[in-house]
Motif scaffolding. Structure first.
Motif, PDB file in Angstrom:
ATOM      1  N   LEU A 194       0.858  -1.190   0.000  1.00 39.07           N
ATOM      2  CA  LEU A 194       0.000   0.000   0.000  1.00 39.07           C
ATOM      3  C   LEU A 194       0.889   1.233   0.000  1.00 39.07           C
ATOM      4  O   LEU A 194       1.746   1.388   0.875  1.00 39.07           O
ATOM      5  CB  LEU A 194      -0.903  -0.007   1.233  1.00 39.07           C
ATOM      6  CG  LEU A 194      -1.782   1.220   1.467  1.00 39.07           C
ATOM      7  CD1 LEU A 194      -2.808   1.365   0.351  1.00 39.07           C
ATOM      8  CD2 LEU A 194      -2.488   1.117   2.820  1.00 39.07           C
ATOM      9  N   GLN A 195       0.694   2.115  -0.986  1.00 34.55           N
ATOM     10  CA  GLN A 195       1.517   3.310  -1.114  1.00 34.55           C
ATOM     11  C   GLN A 195       0.756   4.539  -0.618  1.00 34.55           C
ATOM     12  O   GLN A 195      -0.261   4.917  -1.199  1.00 34.55           O
ATOM     13  CB  GLN A 195       1.923   3.531  -2.568  1.00 34.55           C
ATOM     14  CG  GLN A 195       2.717   4.813  -2.807  1.00 34.55           C
ATOM     15  CD  GLN A 195       4.020   4.830  -2.027  1.00 34.55           C
ATOM     16  OE1 GLN A 195       4.846   3.944  -2.195  1.00 34.55           O
ATOM     17  NE2 GLN A 195       4.206   5.826  -1.173  1.00 34.55           N
ATOM     18  N   PRO A 196       1.223   5.206   0.458  1.00 36.87           N
ATOM     19  CA  PRO A 196       0.594   6.454   0.886  1.00 36.87           C
ATOM     20  C   PRO A 196       1.159   7.644   0.101  1.00 36.87           C
ATOM     21  O   PRO A 196       2.371   7.731  -0.123  1.00 36.87           O
ATOM     22  CB  PRO A 196       0.967   6.539   2.367  1.00 36.87           C
ATOM     23  CG  PRO A 196       2.245   5.766   2.496  1.00 36.87           C
ATOM     24  CD  PRO A 196       2.228   4.718   1.421  1.00 36.87           C
ATOM     25  N   LEU A 197       0.268   8.556  -0.311  1.00 35.18           N
ATOM     26  CA  LEU A 197       0.660   9.743  -1.074  1.00 35.18           C
ATOM     27  C   LEU A 197       0.059  10.993  -0.446  1.00 35.18           C
ATOM     28  O   LEU A 197      -1.072  10.972   0.040  1.00 35.18           O
ATOM     29  CB  LEU A 197       0.181   9.654  -2.527  1.00 35.18           C
ATOM     30  CG  LEU A 197       0.765   8.569  -3.431  1.00 35.18           C
ATOM     31  CD1 LEU A 197       0.126   8.657  -4.815  1.00 35.18           C
ATOM     32  CD2 LEU A 197       2.274   8.708  -3.538  1.00 35.18           C
ATOM     33  N   PHE A 198       0.833  12.080  -0.490  1.00 38.66           N
ATOM     34  CA  PHE A 198       0.367  13.392  -0.038  1.00 38.66           C
ATOM     35  C   PHE A 198       0.527  14.367  -1.195  1.00 38.66           C
ATOM     36  O   PHE A 198       1.637  14.584  -1.687  1.00 38.66           O
ATOM     37  CB  PHE A 198       1.189  13.859   1.160  1.00 38.66           C
ATOM     38  CG  PHE A 198       0.882  15.266   1.620  1.00 38.66           C
ATOM     39  CD1 PHE A 198      -0.275  15.544   2.327  1.00 38.66           C
ATOM     40  CD2 PHE A 198       1.763  16.308   1.355  1.00 38.66           C
ATOM     41  CE1 PHE A 198      -0.553  16.837   2.765  1.00 38.66           C
ATOM     42  CE2 PHE A 198       1.494  17.600   1.781  1.00 38.66           C
ATOM     43  CZ  PHE A 198       0.334  17.865   2.489  1.00 38.66           C
ATOM     44  N   VAL A 199      -0.585  14.949  -1.648  1.00 38.16           N
ATOM     45  CA  VAL A 199      -0.560  15.916  -2.749  1.00 38.16           C
ATOM     46  C   VAL A 199      -0.844  17.296  -2.179  1.00 38.16           C
ATOM     47  O   VAL A 199      -1.880  17.510  -1.536  1.00 38.16           O
ATOM     48  CB  VAL A 199      -1.603  15.569  -3.827  1.00 38.16           C
ATOM     49  CG1 VAL A 199      -1.556  16.603  -4.956  1.00 38.16           C
ATOM     50  CG2 VAL A 199      -1.360  14.177  -4.380  1.00 38.16           C
ATOM     51  N   THR A 200       0.061  18.237  -2.391  1.00 40.75           N
ATOM     52  CA  THR A 200      -0.151  19.575  -1.863  1.00 40.75           C
ATOM     53  C   THR A 200      -1.228  20.313  -2.648  1.00 40.75           C
ATOM     54  O   THR A 200      -1.396  20.109  -3.854  1.00 40.75           O
ATOM     55  CB  THR A 200       1.139  20.401  -1.889  1.00 40.75           C
ATOM     56  OG1 THR A 200       0.874  21.692  -1.291  1.00 40.75           O
ATOM     57  CG2 THR A 200       1.637  20.627  -3.307  1.00 40.75           C
ATOM     58  N   VAL A 201      -1.956  21.174  -1.946  1.00 40.79           N
ATOM     59  CA  VAL A 201      -2.897  22.091  -2.595  1.00 40.79           C
ATOM     60  C   VAL A 201      -2.353  23.517  -2.539  1.00 40.79           C
ATOM     61  O   VAL A 201      -3.065  24.470  -2.856  1.00 40.79           O
ATOM     62  CB  VAL A 201      -4.291  22.018  -1.927  1.00 40.79           C
ATOM     63  CG1 VAL A 201      -4.920  20.650  -2.144  1.00 40.79           C
ATOM     64  CG2 VAL A 201      -4.214  22.354  -0.436  1.00 40.79           C
ATOM     65  N   ASP A 202      -1.082  23.640  -2.150  1.00 40.24           N
ATOM     66  CA  ASP A 202      -0.449  24.952  -1.973  1.00 40.24           C
ATOM     67  C   ASP A 202       0.925  24.950  -2.651  1.00 40.24           C
ATOM     68  O   ASP A 202       1.961  25.038  -1.991  1.00 40.24           O
ATOM     69  CB  ASP A 202      -0.310  25.250  -0.477  1.00 40.24           C
ATOM     70  CG  ASP A 202       0.236  26.641  -0.196  1.00 40.24           C
ATOM     71  OD1 ASP A 202       0.205  27.499  -1.104  1.00 40.24           O
ATOM     72  OD2 ASP A 202       0.703  26.862   0.939  1.00 40.24           O
ATOM     73  N   PRO A 203       0.957  24.838  -3.984  1.00 39.56           N
ATOM     74  CA  PRO A 203       2.247  24.725  -4.675  1.00 39.56           C
ATOM     75  C   PRO A 203       3.130  25.961  -4.547  1.00 39.56           C
ATOM     76  O   PRO A 203       4.351  25.869  -4.723  1.00 39.56           O
ATOM     77  CB  PRO A 203       1.838  24.488  -6.136  1.00 39.56           C
ATOM     78  CG  PRO A 203       0.471  25.099  -6.251  1.00 39.56           C
ATOM     79  CD  PRO A 203      -0.178  24.842  -4.928  1.00 39.56           C
ATOM     80  N   GLU A 204       2.538  27.110  -4.230  1.00 39.96           N
ATOM     81  CA  GLU A 204       3.336  28.328  -4.088  1.00 39.96           C
ATOM     82  C   GLU A 204       4.353  28.193  -2.959  1.00 39.96           C
ATOM     83  O   GLU A 204       5.497  28.640  -3.078  1.00 39.96           O
ATOM     84  CB  GLU A 204       2.420  29.524  -3.830  1.00 39.96           C
ATOM     85  CG  GLU A 204       3.175  30.841  -3.673  1.00 39.96           C
ATOM     86  CD  GLU A 204       2.250  32.022  -3.455  1.00 39.96           C
ATOM     87  OE1 GLU A 204       2.722  33.046  -2.925  1.00 39.96           O
ATOM     88  OE2 GLU A 204       1.056  31.924  -3.813  1.00 39.96           O
ATOM     89  N   ARG A 205       3.959  27.568  -1.863  1.00 41.08           N
ATOM     90  CA  ARG A 205       4.863  27.413  -0.724  1.00 41.08           C
ATOM     91  C   ARG A 205       5.429  25.998  -0.611  1.00 41.08           C
ATOM     92  O   ARG A 205       6.498  25.807  -0.021  1.00 41.08           O
ATOM     93  CB  ARG A 205       4.130  27.781   0.576  1.00 41.08           C
ATOM     94  CG  ARG A 205       3.744  29.241   0.667  1.00 41.08           C
ATOM     95  CD  ARG A 205       3.020  29.569   1.965  1.00 41.08           C
ATOM     96  NE  ARG A 205       1.699  28.939   2.038  1.00 41.08           N
ATOM     97  CZ  ARG A 205       0.814  29.190   3.002  1.00 41.08           C
ATOM     98  NH1 ARG A 205       1.113  30.041   3.976  1.00 41.08           N
ATOM     99  NH2 ARG A 205      -0.368  28.593   3.003  1.00 41.08           N
ATOM    100  N   ASP A 206       4.715  25.023  -1.149  1.00 36.69           N
ATOM    101  CA  ASP A 206       5.123  23.623  -0.981  1.00 36.69           C
ATOM    102  C   ASP A 206       5.893  23.125  -2.196  1.00 36.69           C
ATOM    103  O   ASP A 206       5.365  22.396  -3.050  1.00 36.69           O
ATOM    104  CB  ASP A 206       3.893  22.741  -0.740  1.00 36.69           C
ATOM    105  CG  ASP A 206       3.255  23.004   0.607  1.00 36.69           C
ATOM    106  OD1 ASP A 206       3.894  23.657   1.447  1.00 36.69           O
ATOM    107  OD2 ASP A 206       2.109  22.557   0.804  1.00 36.69           O
ATOM    108  N   ASP A 207       7.166  23.523  -2.276  1.00 40.79           N
ATOM    109  CA  ASP A 207       8.007  22.953  -3.324  1.00 40.79           C
ATOM    110  C   ASP A 207       8.533  21.600  -2.843  1.00 40.79           C
ATOM    111  O   ASP A 207       8.196  21.125  -1.749  1.00 40.79           O
ATOM    112  CB  ASP A 207       9.145  23.898  -3.697  1.00 40.79           C
ATOM    113  CG  ASP A 207      10.047  24.253  -2.517  1.00 40.79           C
ATOM    114  OD1 ASP A 207       9.963  23.583  -1.461  1.00 40.79           O
ATOM    115  OD2 ASP A 207      10.844  25.202  -2.645  1.00 40.79           O
ATOM    116  N   ALA A 208       9.374  20.968  -3.644  1.00 41.43           N
ATOM    117  CA  ALA A 208       9.858  19.626  -3.319  1.00 41.43           C
ATOM    118  C   ALA A 208      10.599  19.596  -1.989  1.00 41.43           C
ATOM    119  O   ALA A 208      10.416  18.686  -1.175  1.00 41.43           O
ATOM    120  CB  ALA A 208      10.754  19.113  -4.447  1.00 41.43           C
TER     121      ALA A 208
END
Length: 210
Positions: free
Chosen positions: A104-118
């Protein structure tokens, strides 16, 4: 009399066997139609084109063959996102206790790309499950991913320091190895309930035909 009873029993048995065969054929046909419908859904819904914390391009196709628990949030979230990621991590840990279950692979997708870079995602996710992967992208890519999962996203007004909060749907999505949506879990579900539900979906899973 005994002969007539034997004949009647044989006829009844043959009729029952015939009825069972017809029923099984009908169930197989219904299951096949349902699987084909799910296949069509898997091809178009919930897709995304993003980047992970190493900068590598990622899409839903990269995770086919694995079960996925996916959550949308942002690293500056004061309380809800950390709580949901803790719950997600706990659910994954509970499922990992059974080595017979598929990965099972857990993933987190940001909804704030302006502040959440890699780099920001990598730092943030250190506090959660070690296999939790973070995904980000351009504002357009993130918006498209959220829309594909029908996730509501709205950035609030900025304060004097330029800080802001992002309002968004609080849901964790379960996607099966064929890329098909299987379930989603809101804030009211506990880690134990999520793990139990995921296990049930895994046990009932039938791969889609090619």
């Amino acid at each position: 009399l005994r002969q007539r009873l034997c004949v009647a029993g044989a006829v009844a048995g043959a009729a029952a066997a015939g009825w069972l065969y017809v029923r099984q054929q009908k169930e197989r046909q219904q299951r096949s139609r349902r699987l084909q419908q799910l296949r069509r859904l898997a091809l178009g819904q919930g897709d995304f084109q993003l980047q992970d914390t190493s900068g590598a391009a990622r899409s839903k196709a990269d995770f086919l063959g694995r079960w996925v628990l996916l959550y949308f949030g942002f690293t500056h979230c004061p309380d809800v996102c950390p709580e949901e990621l803790e719950k997600l991590s706990r659910a994954v840990e509970l499922l990992e206790r059974d080595p017979a279950l598929p990965p099972l692979q857990p993933l987190f997708v940001t909804v704030d790309p302006e502040r959440d870079d890699a780099a920001a995602l990598a730092r943030y996710l250190r506090d959660f499950h070690p296999r939790l992967q973070g995904l980000t992208g351009t504002p357009e890519q993130v918006r498209a991913a959220a829309n594909a999962f029908r996730v509501y996203v709205s950035a609030g007004p900025r304060d004097d320091d330029g800080d802001y909060v992002v309002d968004h749907s609080v849901l964790t999505f379960l996607v099966d190895p064929d890329g098909v949506f299987r379930d989603c879990y809101g804030r009211s579900r506990t880690a134990e309930e999520v793990a139990r539900s995921v296990r049930g979906h895994m046990d009932a899973y039938e791969p889609l035909p090619p």
